[in-house]
Design a protein around this motif. Structure first.
Motif, PDB file in Angstrom:
ATOM      1  N   ASN A 108       0.829  -1.206   0.000  1.00 56.99           N
ATOM      2  CA  ASN A 108       0.000   0.000   0.000  1.00 56.99           C
ATOM      3  C   ASN A 108       0.863   1.256   0.000  1.00 56.99           C
ATOM      4  OD1 ASN A 108      -1.264  -2.337   1.408  1.00 56.99           O
ATOM      5  ND2 ASN A 108      -3.079  -1.067   1.102  1.00 56.99           N
TER       6      ASN A 108
ATOM      7  N   ASP B 108      -0.194   2.801  -3.399  1.00 56.93           N
ATOM      8  CA  ASP B 108      -1.232   3.811  -3.162  1.00 56.93           C
ATOM      9  C   ASP B 108      -0.647   5.184  -2.857  1.00 56.93           C
ATOM     10  OD1 ASP B 108      -2.708   1.580  -3.417  1.00 56.93           O
ATOM     11  OD2 ASP B 108      -3.307   1.436  -1.305  1.00 56.93           O
ATOM     12  N   VAL B 109       0.470   5.179  -2.079  1.00 55.37           N
ATOM     13  CA  VAL B 109       1.006   6.482  -1.657  1.00 55.37           C
ATOM     14  C   VAL B 109       2.051   6.991  -2.649  1.00 55.37           C
ATOM     15  CG1 VAL B 109       2.095   7.786   0.203  1.00 55.37           C
ATOM     16  CG2 VAL B 109       0.543   5.894   0.740  1.00 55.37           C
TER      17      VAL B 109
ATOM     18  N   ASP C 160      -1.898   9.261  -3.337  1.00 49.03           N
ATOM     19  CA  ASP C 160      -3.190   9.493  -2.685  1.00 49.03           C
ATOM     20  C   ASP C 160      -2.977   9.881  -1.227  1.00 49.03           C
ATOM     21  OD1 ASP C 160      -5.826   9.523  -1.932  1.00 49.03           O
ATOM     22  OD2 ASP C 160      -5.900   7.344  -1.588  1.00 49.03           O
TER      23      ASP C 160
ATOM     24  N   GLN D  63      -5.130  10.401   1.301  1.00 48.31           N
ATOM     25  CA  GLN D  63      -5.897   9.637   2.297  1.00 48.31           C
ATOM     26  C   GLN D  63      -5.208   8.316   2.625  1.00 48.31           C
ATOM     27  OE1 GLN D  63      -9.938   9.360   0.998  1.00 48.31           O
ATOM     28  NE2 GLN D  63     -10.682  10.062   2.987  1.00 48.31           N
ATOM     29  N   SER D  64      -4.688   7.684   1.596  1.00 49.29           N
ATOM     30  CA  SER D  64      -3.968   6.420   1.803  1.00 49.29           C
ATOM     31  C   SER D  64      -2.764   6.612   2.715  1.00 49.29           C
ATOM     32  CB  SER D  64      -3.487   5.849   0.464  1.00 49.29           C
ATOM     33  OG  SER D  64      -4.589   5.504  -0.332  1.00 49.29           O
TER      34      SER D  64
ATOM     35  N   PHE E 218      -3.968   6.642   6.247  1.00 46.83           N
ATOM     36  CA  PHE E 218      -4.354   5.263   6.605  1.00 46.83           C
ATOM     37  C   PHE E 218      -3.116   4.398   6.903  1.00 46.83           C
ATOM     38  CE2 PHE E 218      -4.964   0.914   4.927  1.00 46.83           C
ATOM     39  CZ  PHE E 218      -5.883   0.457   5.878  1.00 46.83           C
ATOM     40  N   VAL E 219      -2.148   4.481   6.030  1.00 45.40           N
ATOM     41  CA  VAL E 219      -0.937   3.655   6.163  1.00 45.40           C
ATOM     42  C   VAL E 219      -0.174   3.993   7.442  1.00 45.40           C
ATOM     43  CG1 VAL E 219       1.365   3.477   5.176  1.00 45.40           C
ATOM     44  CG2 VAL E 219      -0.611   3.043   3.752  1.00 45.40           C
TER      45      VAL E 219
END
Ligand SMILES: Nc1ncnc2c1ncn2[C@@H]1O[C@H](COP(=O)(O)OP(=O)(O)OP(=O)(O)O)[C@@H](O)[C@H]1O
Ligand SMILES: [Mg+2]
Length: 569
Positions: free
Chosen positions: A43, A47-48, A53, A55-56, A59-60
């Protein structure tokens, strides 16, 4: 691990199952958190870093914080509680050891080198504790980690995992070969350590004598022991290092293969960079875990030799304390055709002797003629005799040893004084004695010197009683006898370190206090034989003369020869 080792560990640690469960929970928490980290890397990358992103990212970071906290809680639980369980078990072992030692057969213990026994109490227990600690902290925890990480690896890319698996057979060959070698040298190393401790022990306990003899020989012996120890430490370490480094070589070769294979799959678009880094992160954790795991397993190879050495103490021949209770002599002690042979050495030969209750027997004879052995039979310190020894109507072996020892007292030339207060040194003879009784006994033993001690009964007597002179030690032994108040009293040169005047005083006290008791008195000083009703003369394990002093003098035999020699001095 061998079955016996597992049974041994199970028996020792089973009662701590709750603590073990807690520690296991810690292991799982830590391993799970690590697997989580390997998982979440995908992720982070995809994702990052790549999708950019925001938001990711939040979250991470939140997930990583939770994983880090879980790992630390897990680490604390496993790193403290596994060893705690081991310490509890080892404490229990030490206590069992001590009981086994105190209850063991005296003749067996006397034949063992002291250092051998002590090193099992110290080095071997320490090693046992070290190795078993690693079972929890290394072997179990890392096994969980390996399982967790493998799950992540298979999930991310099972094809790449198969490639990694290719290294495993090489790993187990290295594991088997060097592991065996390690086991062998671990055992040899323990033996060398025991030899080393034993030598030091002997030097320290006979230090004054050592000082008076040639140091050269001691150095020579010591150098050999030290060299031996060094060689074994070296070999032990060598095989451990070879073992670990062969594991590493294989693991890193596999990693290189993965980078090559994974790289080409990213280029072809078969996997994402996130998959690859998650996999690689997992492999790095896995390599590290496998190393720790292997170190733990290598260590485990040393466990069964250590347990064998520990079992020696647990299996020390124990004295049986069964039979009828000896409650004091009613009529007589009777030796019938008693012989004793140790190895090729005939120590006693066909002894026939009867001693009436209350009789005072003097025993004399040349050194090595068997006097001490003859009397040590009574408190069952020597048991391997042939023939019969009766106390009243029962043979000695029918009585329980503890009852015999309770009613038979012995003062010897060698006085046992342990590193504790004077009070405790006396209380071993009568645990419930009051201070007044202790002082009374010391007075009877003419141990006046203790009244000058600054702390009185609380004075700590140095190790081996080194603060005391030979005569002072002997007077403590005599005071113990007054406290113990035995029914049969054995004096084996028990006053030999006293000056003539003190000896006379003490003998008078003994005669007065124990007037109705049976006394066997071995002495080289014929003057104190006056209190003896009868004298026995021993020569080469046999009784060669027996009778009243006056009769023996008239007979002009062995005794009268001894007597005239002693008068000349
Ligand atoms: N546990 C043993 N193992 C082997 N030999 C022993 C043992 N105990 C005693 N001996 C031997 O038995 C013989 C008699 O020993 P013992 O101690 O009874 O003699 P002793 O008459 O008391 O001598 P001393 O006057 O020197 O005290 C000696 O030769 C001794 O070496
Ligand atoms: Mg002796």
């Amino acid at each position: 691990m061998e079955k016996e080792t597992i049974v041994f560990l199970y028996r020792l640690f089973k009662k701590y199952w709750l603590l073990i469960l807690l520690a296991l929970f810690g292991s799982i928490l830590e391993s799970g958190a690590l697997a989580g980290v390997a998982y979440i890397i995908k992720n982070v990358i995809d994702d990052v870093f790549i999708a950019k992103d925001y938001q990711s990212l939040i979250f991470v970071i939140a997930v990583l914080l939770i994983l880090a906290t879980a790992k630390q809680i897990g680490f604390f639980l496993k790193d403290f509680i596994y060893p705690l369980v081991i310490y509890k078990g080892v404490k229990q072992l030490r206590e069992t050891f001590y009981k086994k030692l105190l209850n063991s057969e005296p003749s067996f213990i006397l034949r063992q080198p002291t250092g051998e026994i002590i090193s099992r109490f110290t080095n071997d227990l320490e090693r046992f504790s070290q190795i078993t600690s690693t079972i929890g902290t290394n072997v179990i925890t890392e096994t969980f980690t390996v399982i967790g990480i493998i799950a992540v690896l298979i999930y991310r890319d099972w094809k790449m995992f198969l490639l990694f698996l290719f290294a495993v057979p090489f790993l187990s060959v290295a594991l088997g070969y060097f592991g065996e070698k390690r086991k062998k040298y671990s055992k040899k190393l323990q033996e060398s350590l025991a030899e080393y401790t034993q030598h030091l022990n002997q030097i320290i306990s006979g230090f004054e004598v050592v000082k008076l003899f040639s140091k050269e020989i001691f150095y020579r012996i010591f150098k050999k022991i030290n060299e031996n120890l060094f060689q074994r430490e070296k070999k032990n370490r060598l095989y451990e290092t070879l073992y670990l480094s062969s594991v590493e070589i294989i693991a890193y070769t596999a990693t290189a293969g993965i980078i090559f294979y994974g790289g080409s799959r990213i280029i072809k678009g078969e996997i994402t960079p996130g998959d690859f880094f998650s996999f690689l992160g997992g492999v790095l954790i896995l390599v590290n875990s496998l190393q720790i795991l292997q170190r733990g397993i290598v260590n485990l190879k040393g466990l069964s030799p250590v347990i064998d050495r520990i079992k020696f103490i647990l299996e020390l021949p124990q004295e049986k304390d069964e039979g009828i209770s000896f409650e004091g002599l009613k009529r007589e002690i009777r030796y019938e055709h008693v012989s004793l042979k140790i190895g090729e050495n005939q120590i006693l030969k066909d002894i026939n002797l009867s001693i009436k209750k209350g009789e005072k027997i003097g025993i004399i004879g040349l050194t090595g003629s068997g006097k001490s052995t003859l009397v040590k039979i009574l408190p069952a310190l020597v048991k391997e005799y042939e023939g019969k020894v009766y106390l009243d109507e029962h043979e000695l072996k029918e009585y329980s040893v503890s009852s015999l020892r309770k009613h038979i007292g012995m003062i010897s030339q060698e006085v046992f004084i342990f590193n504790d207060t004077l009070r405790n040194n006396l209380l071993i003879a009568k645990p419930d004695a009051t201070d007044e009784e202790l002082i009374e006994a010391l007075k009877k033993a003419k141990a006046d010197f203790v009244f000058k001690l600054e702390k009185g009964l609380d004075t700590v007597l140095g190790e081996k009683g080194s603060r005391l002179s030979g005569g002072e030690r002997q007077r403590i032994a005599i005071a113990r006898i007054f406290l113990k108040n035995p029914d049969i009293l054995i004096i084996d040169e028990g006053t030999s370190a006293l000056d003539v005047e003190t000896e006379e005083y003490v003998m008078d006290e003994i005669k007065k206090y124990f007037s109705d008791r049976t006394i066997l008195m071995i002495t080289h000083r014929l003057q104190i034989l006056d209190i003896a009703d009868r004298i026995i003369v021993m020569e080469k394990g046999k009784i060669v003369e027996e009778g009243r002093k006056e009769d023996l003098l008239q007979k002009k035999g062995v005794f009268s020869r001894f007597y005239s020699l002693s008068q000349k001095c």
